[in-house]
Structure formats: C-alpha cells, structure tokens
Design a protein around this motif. Structure first.
Motif: not given
Ligand code: CP
Length: 312
Positions: A155-175
């Motif tokens: 129901g919102k975006l601001a203030g949420l804690k989102v964790a992104i796990i894994g291969d950040i270096l090669h990830s266009r999704v993470a970027r």
C-alpha cells in the motif's frame, strides 16, 4: 500528473526518470492491470502503432510480456531474435537498427549484452527505444514492475525496508531497483559476496551488509537475485553449495524478516542455490504476480511513451 508527458521519450534507465514520472507510470499500470482482467483483452490505445522486439540475449518473461502488452493494446508487434535474423550473417547492431527503423516502426524494445547498447540505439535511430536489459547496466521495466508489486501488497513505497540479496555486481535488475527505489523513499539493504558487491553504494545512502541475516532482519520485502554465472569472470564466485549455505534464502532465514515479508525474484530462479523451493512457492512469495504485473507495467510504458496517455 497533468503537466507530465512522457510522449516520445526513450526508456533507457530509471535514473533518467523523476519520482513524479515513476509515480505516473505506476498509476497508469494500475489502470492497465484492470484492463488485463477484462474478458476481452483487446484495446485501441496503440492501434496503428508498430513495435519490434529485438533480443540479442535469451528471455522468457520480458520478451513475451512486451509482445503481449503491445498486442493487447492493439499494436502490431514483430519479434526478432539474434539466432533467427541476419545478425547471424554478421549484420552489425547499427545496420540492424537502421533496417528496422527504415520500416517506419514506432518503437524498438531491445535487449543486448553490452552496457550502453540501448542508449546507442536511441542516438542512431528515431523510434522510441525501450531498454529490455543491457548487460549489467539497466532493466528499467523490471525495476518498475518490482515497485508496482511492492506497492500493491504494502500500500506504499516510502519508508519500507527492502533487502536485495545476491550478485549485485552483475545485476541490471539491482541497478534499476537502486535507481528507482531510492527515489521513491525506500530504505535499501544489500547483501552478497564481497566479490560481487560494487563499491561506493554507501555514498548513495544504501546499507551494505556482509551477512544476509543482517540485511533481511525486519525487512518488508526481500528480493533475491539470480546468480548470473554467464556474466562471471573466474574467481568471483564460490561453489553453488557454498553460496546456498551463506547467502541462500531459506525458510529458517525468512523468519528473521517481518511476518508478512514479500519475497520477489526477477526470474529465472536457480532453486536450491539462491532461494529454496519452499520459500519460492510460499505464501510470502509474489514471484508469479511479478510476471503478471510485468505485462501491466509494459502496457503502461507503451501507452505513455507512444501516445502520451491521452487515449487511455
Ligand atoms: N526478469 C527477466 O528479465 O526475465 P527474462 O530473462 O525471462 O526476460
């Protein structure tokens, strides 16, 4: 939103879009999701428009959903893959783009292994260019569908804690996530092997952790990334068994997050490595919903970039 127009804009990366523009796309995607649930999914919004999808890398979700999104909205959509076109005869990217452009198409949706390929296309040809993934640089429609799915559940975006796990270096999704989520007021926590973690993230207000447990503690959302062995150079990656032991998201680890934590994965999943079967198909998982939302978001992108949204 009255004074925002995205008409004729290219979509290369979410860093190029303001928070208000991202909000406009997400709101339009809500209208499009309603259309997706109608009995007859055929609309006139893109009638008379032609779209070519040009994929130099494999895809199931992105290519199919861009095709369906265009067809549902009434456009003519033609798909080109590198293996079934004159690309195998050695035709260059520039000549391929010139050739498609000469057929008076309105948009080219493009996936390529090279970072900057979509930006290059936007420079050399006239049709609207939508980046469907360029190397490790950006995958903007995936970033948007992640936001859309999160907001639908939370129901919102601001203030949420989102964790992104894994291969950040090669990830266009993470970027793309980083570019858009920070703009929308999300608190981002990343974890992955040190060898697969870009530098200077903390300077952007992002929390970087060595241990997955610290990143996912009390998280509202956990996005697990695919291990991209095809982009790894030697020595960056432990064994898959070691990776699963240290960074894999399993049911025990999931208990560290909030009870109603939402689990995302852009797909395709390496189950048993980065995510367990149990978590991937748990009630917390919105992985299949992401696929449906991908169609709605891509319908919204076409509508706003090709028509300005005047006819939605
Ligand atoms: N998420 C994603 O880009 O999946 P595909 O490679 O199947 O398009």
């Amino acid at each position: 939103m009255g004074d925002i127009s995205l008409k004729s804009r290219d979509c290369i990366g979410l860093a190029d879009f303001s928070a208000e523009e991202i909000r406009y796309i997400l709101n339009t995607a809500k209208d499009m999701k309603n259309k997706l649930h109608q009995d007859v999914k055929k609309f006139d919004i893109l009638r008379g428009k032609s779209i070519v999808t040009l994929f130099y890398e494999p895809s199931t979700r992105t290519r199919t959903s861009f095709e369906l999104a265009g067809k549902y909205l009434g456009a003519d959509v033609v798909n080109i893959t590198s293996s079934s076109s004159s690309i195998v005869k050695g035709e260059s990217l520039r000549d391929t783009l010139y050739t498609i452009s000469a057929m008076n198409v309105d948009a080219i949706v493009m996936r390529h292994k090279a970072e900057g390929a979509a930006a290059y296309a936007a420079k050399v040809v006239d049709p609207v260019i939508i980046n469907a993934g360029d190397g490790a640089h950006a995958h903007p429609s995936q970033g948007l569908l992640n936001l859309f799915t999160i907001e639908e559940h939370k129901g919102k975006l601001a203030g949420l804690k989102v964790a992104i796990i894994g291969d950040i270096l090669h990830s266009r999704v993470a970027r793309s996530d980083i570019a858009a989520m920070t703009k929308m007021g999300i608190e981002l926590h990343l974890a992955g092997p040190k060898t697969l973690m870009p530098r200077f993230l903390e300077e952007q207000g992002i929390f970087v952790h060595d241990r997955i447990e610290d990143a996912i503690k009390d998280a509202d959302v956990i996005e697990v990334l695919r291990i991209q062995l095809e982009r790894m150079k030697g020595g960056l990656f432990p064994t898959t068994r070691e990776y699963a032991r240290i960074f894999g998201l399993n049911a025990d680890r999931l208990k560290l997050a909030k009870d109603d934590v939402l689990v995302l994965h852009p797909g395709p999943m390496n189950k048993g490595w980065e995510i367990s079967n149990e978590v991937a198909y748990s009630l917390n998982s919105a992985i299949q919903e992401e696929v449906e939302n991908g169609v709605a978001v891509r319908m919204a992108l076409y509508t706003l970039l090709l028509t300005g949204g005047e006819n939605k």
